[in-house]
Scaffold this motif. Structure first.
Motif, PDB file in Angstrom:
ATOM      1  N   UNK A 287       0.845  -1.195   0.000  1.00  0.00           N
ATOM      2  CA  UNK A 287       0.000   0.000   0.000  1.00  0.00           C
ATOM      3  C   UNK A 287       0.876   1.240   0.000  1.00  0.00           C
ATOM      4  N   UNK A 288       0.679   2.091  -1.001  1.00  0.00           N
ATOM      5  CA  UNK A 288       1.466   3.316  -1.149  1.00  0.00           C
ATOM      6  C   UNK A 288       2.960   3.019  -1.135  1.00  0.00           C
ATOM      7  N   UNK A 289       3.342   1.911  -1.768  1.00  0.00           N
ATOM      8  CA  UNK A 289       4.744   1.557  -1.876  1.00  0.00           C
ATOM      9  C   UNK A 289       5.346   0.915  -0.646  1.00  0.00           C
ATOM     10  N   UNK A 290       4.524   0.586   0.345  1.00  0.00           N
ATOM     11  CA  UNK A 290       5.021   0.006   1.597  1.00  0.00           C
ATOM     12  C   UNK A 290       4.504  -1.427   1.755  1.00  0.00           C
ATOM     13  N   UNK A 291       5.385  -2.435   1.779  1.00  0.00           N
ATOM     14  CA  UNK A 291       4.939  -3.810   2.034  1.00  0.00           C
ATOM     15  C   UNK A 291       4.365  -3.945   3.445  1.00  0.00           C
ATOM     16  N   UNK A 292       3.278  -4.709   3.556  1.00  0.00           N
ATOM     17  CA  UNK A 292       2.607  -4.939   4.837  1.00  0.00           C
ATOM     18  C   UNK A 292       2.460  -6.443   5.022  1.00  0.00           C
ATOM     19  N   UNK A 293       2.955  -6.952   6.144  1.00  0.00           N
ATOM     20  CA  UNK A 293       2.931  -8.383   6.449  1.00  0.00           C
ATOM     21  C   UNK A 293       2.036  -8.607   7.667  1.00  0.00           C
ATOM     22  N   UNK A 294       0.976  -9.412   7.493  1.00  0.00           N
ATOM     23  CA  UNK A 294       0.049  -9.711   8.585  1.00  0.00           C
ATOM     24  C   UNK A 294       0.516 -10.965   9.324  1.00  0.00           C
ATOM     25  N   UNK A 295       0.467 -10.923  10.652  1.00  0.00           N
ATOM     26  CA  UNK A 295       0.843 -12.101  11.419  1.00  0.00           C
ATOM     27  C   UNK A 295       0.945 -11.768  12.893  1.00  0.00           C
ATOM     28  N   UNK A 296       1.679 -12.601  13.625  1.00  0.00           N
ATOM     29  CA  UNK A 296       1.952 -12.360  15.046  1.00  0.00           C
ATOM     30  C   UNK A 296       3.461 -12.208  15.185  1.00  0.00           C
ATOM     31  N   UNK A 297       3.905 -10.967  15.286  1.00  0.00           N
ATOM     32  CA  UNK A 297       5.327 -10.669  15.166  1.00  0.00           C
ATOM     33  C   UNK A 297       5.903 -10.132  16.472  1.00  0.00           C
ATOM     34  N   UNK A 298       7.228 -10.255  16.601  1.00  0.00           N
ATOM     35  CA  UNK A 298       7.923  -9.637  17.724  1.00  0.00           C
ATOM     36  C   UNK A 298       9.274  -9.119  17.239  1.00  0.00           C
ATOM     37  N   UNK A 299      10.148  -8.783  18.189  1.00  0.00           N
ATOM     38  CA  UNK A 299      11.422  -8.155  17.828  1.00  0.00           C
ATOM     39  C   UNK A 299      12.294  -9.052  16.956  1.00  0.00           C
ATOM     40  N   UNK A 300      12.149 -10.369  17.091  1.00  0.00           N
ATOM     41  CA  UNK A 300      12.925 -11.279  16.246  1.00  0.00           C
ATOM     42  C   UNK A 300      12.575 -11.090  14.775  1.00  0.00           C
ATOM     43  N   UNK A 301      11.291 -10.908  14.508  1.00  0.00           N
ATOM     44  CA  UNK A 301      10.847 -10.726  13.125  1.00  0.00           C
ATOM     45  C   UNK A 301      11.271  -9.369  12.582  1.00  0.00           C
ATOM     46  N   UNK A 302      11.244  -8.359  13.437  1.00  0.00           N
ATOM     47  CA  UNK A 302      11.722  -7.040  13.025  1.00  0.00           C
ATOM     48  C   UNK A 302      13.190  -7.125  12.616  1.00  0.00           C
ATOM     49  N   UNK A 303      13.987  -7.851  13.400  1.00  0.00           N
ATOM     50  CA  UNK A 303      15.414  -7.978  13.095  1.00  0.00           C
ATOM     51  C   UNK A 303      15.634  -8.683  11.755  1.00  0.00           C
ATOM     52  N   UNK A 304      14.847  -9.728  11.485  1.00  0.00           N
ATOM     53  CA  UNK A 304      14.975 -10.438  10.204  1.00  0.00           C
ATOM     54  C   UNK A 304      14.605  -9.505   9.054  1.00  0.00           C
ATOM     55  N   UNK A 305      13.508  -8.766   9.222  1.00  0.00           N
ATOM     56  CA  UNK A 305      13.063  -7.857   8.165  1.00  0.00           C
ATOM     57  C   UNK A 305      14.072  -6.739   7.928  1.00  0.00           C
ATOM     58  N   UNK A 306      14.701  -6.258   8.987  1.00  0.00           N
ATOM     59  CA  UNK A 306      15.704  -5.195   8.830  1.00  0.00           C
ATOM     60  C   UNK A 306      16.901  -5.682   8.028  1.00  0.00           C
ATOM     61  N   UNK A 307      17.256  -6.949   8.193  1.00  0.00           N
ATOM     62  CA  UNK A 307      18.363  -7.492   7.394  1.00  0.00           C
ATOM     63  C   UNK A 307      17.950  -7.660   5.932  1.00  0.00           C
TER      64      UNK A 307
END
Length: 243
Positions: A194-214
């Motif tokens: 949406x508006x050039x920003x990927x959006x991932x639905x789920x149950x996430x925490x800091x571990x997932x943020x770290x993976x996405x940042x990489x």
């Protein structure tokens, strides 16, 4: 890893009556991508569109469908009733339904676009039914949509949903189902743009943020709700370099 069985049951309960109501030149599709702009691609749980919008050679519906239906999940409910509804409204989708197992009781919300703004025509609660004439003539009956899944909906509302799964194993080890089904990005129940920003639905925490940042170096990875709760991760453009 995909939606819950409850979500799939609720979609299935709509598929047959919608398909039976199809008229000439109209098609219904489940789980389809909808390209609304070059930077916006949403995934509707059920869409009704004109035949020319869903040529079999295409990989998504081109342009606003006649109807978009979303079955709310713990991860999607806030967006289905808020930002995603606003996006469908902004791009001129004439009809929008939300099948909502959450809240105080399971409901079906029927919206119609009037003068560019969605009006909630009806909210169908237990025992209710409503005749819809556009874009298809169909009766929406609460007991037919929710049937035996109503008892699951109660569990859906009461479940803390704090099941964020194990860590990813080391690179030398195989990835097992629990990690595959929980960690970003394979644990996503739905992915949109949406508006050039990927959006991932789920149950996430800091571990997932770290993976996405990489995965998206230089971009901002935003956890849109408290860690471990159902919701979304949004990938935003990075800050502009300092002058």
């Amino acid at each position: 890893m995909g939606h819950s069985l409850l979500h799939q049951i609720l979609v299935s309960n709509l598929v047959v009556p919608v398909a039976v109501a199809e008229t000439a030149g109209i098609r219904s599709l489940t789980g389809c991508g909808v390209r609304l702009a070059d930077d916006t691609w949403l995934r509707a749980d059920l869409a009704v569109c004109r035949g020319e919008q869903c040529d079999g050679e295409r990989w998504c519906v081109q342009g606003p469908p006649l109807l978009a239906v979303e079955v709310a999940s713990p991860a999607s409910r806030a967006r289905d009733l808020g930002a995603k509804k606003d996006a469908y409204q902004r791009f001129g989708v004439p009809h929008y339904w939300v099948v909502d197992p959450g809240g105080d009781e399971p409901t079906v919300r029927v919206h119609e676009l009037l003068d560019g703004v969605y009006a909630e025509r009806v909210r169908i609660g237990p025992g209710g039914r409503h005749e819809v004439t556009a874009p298809l003539p169909i009766e929406l009956a609460h007991e037919a949509i929710f049937d035996e899944s109503s008892r699951w909906a109660g569990h859906w509302r009461g479940n803390s949903m704090e099941h964020t799964g194990p860590d990813l194993p080391s690179c030398e080890e195989p990835i097992l189902v629990d990690a595959f089904g929980h960690r970003w990005p394979t644990g996503a129940e739905k992915v949109e743009l949406e508006d050039g920003c990927p959006i991932f639905y789920g149950e996430w925490d800091e571990r997932d943020v770290a993976i996405a940042e990489r995965t998206y170096p230089g971009r901002v990875v935003r956890l849109d709700q408290p860690a471990g709760r159902p919701g979304t991760i949004t990938i935003l453009p990075g800050p502009e370099p300092a002058a």
